[in-house]
Design a protein around this motif. Structure first.
Motif, PDB file in Angstrom:
ATOM      1  N   PRO A  91     -12.593  -2.466  54.189  1.00  0.00           N
ATOM      2  CA  PRO A  91     -13.910  -2.773  53.601  1.00  0.00           C
ATOM      3  C   PRO A  91     -15.034  -1.872  54.113  1.00  0.00           C
ATOM      4  CG  PRO A  91     -13.232  -4.496  55.149  1.00  0.00           C
ATOM      5  CD  PRO A  91     -12.048  -3.600  54.957  1.00  0.00           C
ATOM      6  N   TYR A  92     -14.958  -1.471  55.370  1.00  0.00           N
ATOM      7  CA  TYR A  92     -16.053  -0.637  55.879  1.00  0.00           C
ATOM      8  C   TYR A  92     -16.031   0.750  55.218  1.00  0.00           C
ATOM      9  CZ  TYR A  92     -19.389   1.686  58.821  1.00  0.00           C
ATOM     10  OH  TYR A  92     -20.493   2.389  59.242  1.00  0.00           O
ATOM     11  N   VAL A  93     -14.834   1.288  55.008  1.00  0.00           N
ATOM     12  CA  VAL A  93     -14.720   2.587  54.321  1.00  0.00           C
ATOM     13  C   VAL A  93     -15.335   2.477  52.916  1.00  0.00           C
ATOM     14  CG1 VAL A  93     -13.091   4.301  53.400  1.00  0.00           C
ATOM     15  CG2 VAL A  93     -12.691   3.290  55.639  1.00  0.00           C
ATOM     16  N   GLU A  94     -15.172   1.310  52.302  1.00  0.00           N
ATOM     17  CA  GLU A  94     -15.773   1.068  50.982  1.00  0.00           C
ATOM     18  C   GLU A  94     -17.301   1.196  51.078  1.00  0.00           C
ATOM     19  OE1 GLU A  94     -13.125   0.371  48.942  1.00  0.00           O
ATOM     20  OE2 GLU A  94     -14.512   0.761  47.316  1.00  0.00           O
ATOM     21  N   CYS A  95     -17.858   0.654  52.170  1.00  0.00           N
ATOM     22  CA  CYS A  95     -19.325   0.744  52.359  1.00  0.00           C
ATOM     23  C   CYS A  95     -19.733   2.207  52.573  1.00  0.00           C
ATOM     24  CB  CYS A  95     -19.777  -0.072  53.566  1.00  0.00           C
ATOM     25  SG  CYS A  95     -19.469  -1.809  53.398  1.00  0.00           S
ATOM     26  N   VAL A  96     -18.900   2.971  53.288  1.00  0.00           N
ATOM     27  CA  VAL A  96     -19.217   4.388  53.513  1.00  0.00           C
ATOM     28  C   VAL A  96     -19.271   5.119  52.169  1.00  0.00           C
ATOM     29  CG1 VAL A  96     -18.473   6.551  54.603  1.00  0.00           C
ATOM     30  CG2 VAL A  96     -18.182   4.400  55.824  1.00  0.00           C
ATOM     31  N   LEU A  97     -18.314   4.821  51.294  1.00  0.00           N
ATOM     32  CA  LEU A  97     -18.284   5.468  49.974  1.00  0.00           C
ATOM     33  C   LEU A  97     -19.557   5.126  49.173  1.00  0.00           C
ATOM     34  CD1 LEU A  97     -16.982   7.049  47.676  1.00  0.00           C
ATOM     35  CD2 LEU A  97     -15.625   5.050  47.120  1.00  0.00           C
ATOM     36  N   LYS A  98     -19.945   3.857  49.185  1.00  0.00           N
ATOM     37  CA  LYS A  98     -21.164   3.449  48.471  1.00  0.00           C
ATOM     38  C   LYS A  98     -22.376   4.193  49.035  1.00  0.00           C
ATOM     39  CE  LYS A  98     -19.764  -1.407  47.864  1.00  0.00           C
ATOM     40  NZ  LYS A  98     -19.425  -1.726  46.525  1.00  0.00           N
ATOM     41  N   GLU A  99     -22.425   4.295  50.380  1.00  0.00           N
ATOM     42  CA  GLU A  99     -23.592   4.930  50.998  1.00  0.00           C
ATOM     43  C   GLU A  99     -23.625   6.437  50.736  1.00  0.00           C
ATOM     44  OE1 GLU A  99     -26.224   3.882  51.804  1.00  0.00           O
ATOM     45  OE2 GLU A  99     -27.117   4.665  53.623  1.00  0.00           O
ATOM     46  N   VAL A 100     -22.441   7.066  50.668  1.00  0.00           N
ATOM     47  CA  VAL A 100     -22.381   8.499  50.343  1.00  0.00           C
ATOM     48  C   VAL A 100     -22.973   8.721  48.945  1.00  0.00           C
ATOM     49  CG1 VAL A 100     -20.802  10.376  49.738  1.00  0.00           C
ATOM     50  CG2 VAL A 100     -20.465   9.134  51.856  1.00  0.00           C
ATOM     51  N   LEU A 101     -22.588   7.859  48.009  1.00  0.00           N
ATOM     52  CA  LEU A 101     -23.092   8.001  46.637  1.00  0.00           C
ATOM     53  C   LEU A 101     -24.594   7.729  46.578  1.00  0.00           C
ATOM     54  CD1 LEU A 101     -20.382   6.292  44.413  1.00  0.00           C
ATOM     55  CD2 LEU A 101     -21.089   8.675  44.338  1.00  0.00           C
ATOM     56  N   ARG A 102     -25.060   6.748  47.357  1.00  0.00           N
ATOM     57  CA  ARG A 102     -26.481   6.399  47.328  1.00  0.00           C
ATOM     58  C   ARG A 102     -27.328   7.480  48.001  1.00  0.00           C
ATOM     59  NH1 ARG A 102     -30.653   5.148  50.058  1.00  0.00           N
ATOM     60  NH2 ARG A 102     -29.553   5.531  52.015  1.00  0.00           N
ATOM     61  N   SER A 112     -26.440  -7.214  45.830  1.00  0.00           N
ATOM     62  CA  SER A 112     -25.655  -6.141  46.469  1.00  0.00           C
ATOM     63  C   SER A 112     -26.185  -4.748  46.133  1.00  0.00           C
ATOM     64  CB  SER A 112     -24.190  -6.256  46.077  1.00  0.00           C
ATOM     65  OG  SER A 112     -24.035  -5.972  44.717  1.00  0.00           O
ATOM     66  N   HIS A 113     -26.874  -4.589  45.007  1.00  0.00           N
ATOM     67  CA  HIS A 113     -27.404  -3.283  44.598  1.00  0.00           C
ATOM     68  C   HIS A 113     -26.352  -2.193  44.763  1.00  0.00           C
ATOM     69  CE1 HIS A 113     -31.252  -5.143  44.254  1.00  0.00           C
ATOM     70  NE2 HIS A 113     -31.399  -5.358  45.549  1.00  0.00           N
ATOM     71  N   ASP A 114     -25.211  -2.391  44.132  1.00  0.00           N
ATOM     72  CA  ASP A 114     -24.098  -1.449  44.278  1.00  0.00           C
ATOM     73  C   ASP A 114     -24.440  -0.093  43.649  1.00  0.00           C
ATOM     74  OD1 ASP A 114     -21.741  -0.094  44.319  1.00  0.00           O
ATOM     75  OD2 ASP A 114     -20.493  -1.763  43.633  1.00  0.00           O
ATOM     76  N   PRO A 115     -24.438   1.002  44.432  1.00  0.00           N
ATOM     77  CA  PRO A 115     -24.770   2.325  43.875  1.00  0.00           C
ATOM     78  C   PRO A 115     -23.863   2.746  42.733  1.00  0.00           C
ATOM     79  CG  PRO A 115     -24.755   2.407  46.250  1.00  0.00           C
ATOM     80  CD  PRO A 115     -24.217   1.064  45.878  1.00  0.00           C
ATOM     81  N   MET A 116     -22.636   2.175  42.681  1.00  0.00           N
ATOM     82  CA  MET A 116     -21.739   2.515  41.570  1.00  0.00           C
ATOM     83  C   MET A 116     -22.372   2.124  40.233  1.00  0.00           C
ATOM     84  SD  MET A 116     -18.957   3.882  42.742  1.00  0.00           S
ATOM     85  CE  MET A 116     -17.745   3.794  41.470  1.00  0.00           C
ATOM     86  N   ASP A 117     -23.257   1.109  40.260  1.00  0.00           N
ATOM     87  CA  ASP A 117     -23.907   0.667  39.013  1.00  0.00           C
ATOM     88  C   ASP A 117     -24.955   1.665  38.528  1.00  0.00           C
ATOM     89  OD1 ASP A 117     -22.420  -1.601  39.158  1.00  0.00           O
ATOM     90  OD2 ASP A 117     -24.009  -2.852  40.010  1.00  0.00           O
ATOM     91  N   TYR A 118     -25.384   2.563  39.401  1.00  0.00           N
ATOM     92  CA  TYR A 118     -26.472   3.469  39.022  1.00  0.00           C
ATOM     93  C   TYR A 118     -26.062   4.951  39.010  1.00  0.00           C
ATOM     94  CZ  TYR A 118     -28.957  -0.784  40.371  1.00  0.00           C
ATOM     95  OH  TYR A 118     -29.365  -2.081  40.490  1.00  0.00           O
ATOM     96  N   ALA A 119     -25.221   5.347  39.991  1.00  0.00           N
ATOM     97  CA  ALA A 119     -24.983   6.789  40.206  1.00  0.00           C
ATOM     98  C   ALA A 119     -24.313   7.493  39.028  1.00  0.00           C
ATOM     99  CB  ALA A 119     -24.139   6.983  41.472  1.00  0.00           C
ATOM    100  N   PHE A 120     -23.690   6.733  38.123  1.00  0.00           N
ATOM    101  CA  PHE A 120     -22.933   7.366  37.036  1.00  0.00           C
ATOM    102  C   PHE A 120     -23.593   7.241  35.667  1.00  0.00           C
ATOM    103  CE2 PHE A 120     -19.954   6.755  40.467  1.00  0.00           C
ATOM    104  CZ  PHE A 120     -19.190   7.911  40.441  1.00  0.00           C
ATOM    105  N   GLY A 121     -24.881   6.856  35.653  1.00  0.00           N
ATOM    106  CA  GLY A 121     -25.597   6.825  34.378  1.00  0.00           C
ATOM    107  C   GLY A 121     -25.461   5.489  33.661  1.00  0.00           C
ATOM    108  N   HIS A 147     -13.984   6.271  36.940  1.00  0.00           N
ATOM    109  CA  HIS A 147     -12.813   5.694  37.629  1.00  0.00           C
ATOM    110  C   HIS A 147     -12.032   6.766  38.375  1.00  0.00           C
ATOM    111  CE1 HIS A 147     -13.780   2.128  35.469  1.00  0.00           C
ATOM    112  NE2 HIS A 147     -13.695   2.763  34.316  1.00  0.00           N
ATOM    113  N   PHE A 148     -11.934   7.933  37.728  1.00  0.00           N
ATOM    114  CA  PHE A 148     -11.209   9.032  38.381  1.00  0.00           C
ATOM    115  C   PHE A 148     -11.986   9.505  39.616  1.00  0.00           C
ATOM    116  CE2 PHE A 148     -10.100  13.667  38.517  1.00  0.00           C
ATOM    117  CZ  PHE A 148      -8.855  13.449  39.086  1.00  0.00           C
ATOM    118  N   ALA A 149     -13.331   9.599  39.482  1.00  0.00           N
ATOM    119  CA  ALA A 149     -14.150  10.030  40.616  1.00  0.00           C
ATOM    120  C   ALA A 149     -14.013   9.013  41.749  1.00  0.00           C
ATOM    121  CB  ALA A 149     -15.609  10.162  40.180  1.00  0.00           C
ATOM    122  N   ASN A 150     -14.108   7.747  41.436  1.00  0.00           N
ATOM    123  CA  ASN A 150     -14.009   6.685  42.444  1.00  0.00           C
ATOM    124  C   ASN A 150     -12.678   6.779  43.181  1.00  0.00           C
ATOM    125  OD1 ASN A 150     -13.865   4.311  43.845  1.00  0.00           O
ATOM    126  ND2 ASN A 150     -14.437   2.988  42.158  1.00  0.00           N
TER     127      ASN A 150
END
Ligand code: HEM
Length: 493
Positions: free
Chosen positions: A325-336, A403-412, A422-425
């Motif tokens: 789960p923490y790696v998941e947070c790192v991925l979200k933060e990288v995108l944000r 949660s303000h998930d960056p995945m909801d915003y970073a991809f348009g 999905h492929f990028a994720n």
């Protein structure tokens, strides 16, 4: 010539006057110069930051104009969701760009395609080939390419940027065409990189001819000369990789590739009548050279999590994802924090619309400012700080915090949302977790043994990426060198 220009400026002025600006039904924004309006504001370096500054004075919707063309920056999730998402049936067109579409002949690239039958058809093809279950078939390729990257990094860590570039190109060519890249100077890779650079420049550079289309007919202009050069290379960029794909011997890799999936399987035929399926696939394939933005940030906490969940006898695999789960947070933060694509291309409105008391005429262009949203301090306190912990509460099912998930915003947004999400994720997660498992990334050391903190400079226009910086990449003490080689061999078998 002078009379022609004067006449055209007069026409542009009338167009601007009739554009609704003076009827006070559009949001406010910074004043511009006569006739050319805010042209220098839009083409400025990091214009997303400037739009944030304007927002402090004008609110979350900022109106600017260039000649008779209207643009509205959307700086908040509310405005973006209410318009681009909830009303996407009328907010999904793209403007016709004279430079990229007219002069260079790139109008069939997916990000430039006008809203209509052709786009809907091509997006359906991409949905089939890039949907969540479809990208499963590329996991093995992602693994192989990631392990090759680990090999390269352990052999020559100082060349990390060229290794990452080679890997991203290789991943794209393997998945799009089923073609294996032999080396970093492969001619197809060079040609693809050149096309990415040229097309993004043709689309985003804010060419004067995009706003004053009559200039297209004036000979001997610089932009005309540039467009002629680029147009002449279009065959190399679009046709050559497609012919290469056709010439590849039949193989499992070729069949599972994006092109193979569409062109070699039974049943799919061009439901859109203006061109054969092959024609669509050629342009879509070229549109997929999009960058895989890799922004690895090694954190002890993430490495501990990996060590605990995976152990040290093997490298992480896709099945480990729920246990990290923490790696998941790192991925979200990288995108944000990194915001790889800070602004969407313009979403053109196809029908007059009303919102919050404003009236937007047909043809208004809306640009979502993802950088503003992902750096909004009410959603992400201390937004410049890289802090994956800000997302830890979202892992707790009992937490009521948004949660303000960056995945909801970073991809348009809406019907133009990135089809490669999905492929990028999948691929960014895998590369990131593999690097975290194997390497320590630390600042470089100066002659006195002191750490040099690299200056953080971002480059790029449409795609934002960190400029190369000096750092030390070393194999973690716990990791056996053999582990990478064994994993690569097992994956290639
Ligand atoms: C970190 C990686 C990526 C990010 C952040 C990203 C972001 C975006 C954004 C913001 C848009 C514009 C959406 C809009 O107008 O609302 C877009 C469009 C697009 N992306 Fe991506 N993208 C990424 C990776 C990819 C990949 C891997 C592919 C292909 C496999 C891809 C293919 C496309 C295409 C074809 C479009 C144009 C869609 C259209 O105009 O209808 N992207 N992307």
């Amino acid at each position: 010539m002078f009379t022609l220009i004067a006449l055209a400026l007069f026409v542009a002025f009338i167009a601007f006057y009739r554009s609704g600006y003076r009827s006070n039904k559009l949001p406010s924004g910074p004043g511009g110069l006569p006739f050319v309006g805010n042209i220098f504001d839009l083409t400025t370096h990091e214009s997303w930051r400037r739009a944030v500054q304007w927002g402090k004075e004008h609110g979350d919707m900022i109106y600017i104009r260039i000649s008779g063309t209207r643009f509205i920056f959307l700086n908040s999730p509310n405005a973006v969701n209410d318009l681009l998402h909830a009303r996407s049936s009328i907010y999904s067109d793209r403007p016709y760009l004279q430079m990229a579409c007219g002069l260079c002949g790139m109008g069939d690239l997916v990000p430039l395609t006008r809203y209509g039958g052709r786009l809907r058809y091509e997006r359906r093809l991409m949905q089939n080939a890039l949907g969540p279950s479809a990208v499963e078939k590329w996991k093995r390729i992602v693994m192989k390419e990631s392990y090759m990257l680990l090999q390269d990094l352990s052999a020559s860590p100082e060349a990390y940027l060229s290794h990452i570039k080679r890997m991203a190109a290789s991943l794209i060519f393997a998945t799009v065409y089923g073609y294996t890249i032999k080396s970093g100077d492969d001619p197809y890779v060079q040609s693809a990189e050149e096309f990415m650079e040229v097309s993004s420049y043709a689309i985003t550079a804010g060419w004067i001819v995009d706003f004053l289309p009559f200039l297209r007919w004036i000979p001997y202009t610089n932009f005309r000369r540039t467009a002629i050069t680029w147009r002449a290379k279009l065959h190399d960029w679009i046709e050559r990789p497609h012919m290469m794909f056709k010439g590849l011997p039949d193989s499992a890799m070729k069949r599972t590739s994006f092109c193979g999936n569409l062109l070699m399987s039974e049943g799919e035929s061009s439901a859109f009548s203006d061109a054969p399926l092959e024609e669509h696939v050629k342009w879509i394939a070229t549109s997929m050279y999009g960058a895989l933005v890799l922004n690895p940030k090694v954190q002890l906490k993430a490495q501990e999590e990996i060590d605990n969940a995976v152990g040290k006898s093997r490298l992480p695999c896709f099945e480990d994802r729920p246990r990290l789960p923490y790696v998941e947070c790192v991925l979200k933060e990288v995108l944000r924090w990194g915001t790889p694509v800070p602004l969407t291309p313009p979403h053109r409105l196809t029908k007059r619309d009303e919102y919050r008391g404003y009236t937007f005429p047909e043809g208004t262009n809306f640009i979502a400012n993802m950088w503003a949203i992902l750096h909004d301090e009410t959603m992400y306190p201390d937004p410049e700080k890289f802090s994956p912990e800000r997302f830890e509460h979202s892992l707790d099912p009992l937490s009521h915090k948004a949660s303000h998930d960056p995945m909801d915003y970073a991809f348009g947004f809406g019907r133009r949302r990135c089809p490669g999400i999905h492929f990028a994720n999948q691929s960014i997660w895998f590369v990131m977790v593999s690097i975290l498992a194997c390497f320590d990334v630390k600042p470089a050391i100066d002659e006195n043994g002191m750490e040099i903190m690299p200056p953080l400079i971002f480059a790029g226009g449409a795609f934002r990426h960190p400029k190369a910086f000096r750092c030390r990449i070393t194999l973690r003490a716990e990791v056996e060198q053999d582990l990478i080689l064994t994993s690569l061999t097992a994956c290639s078998a």
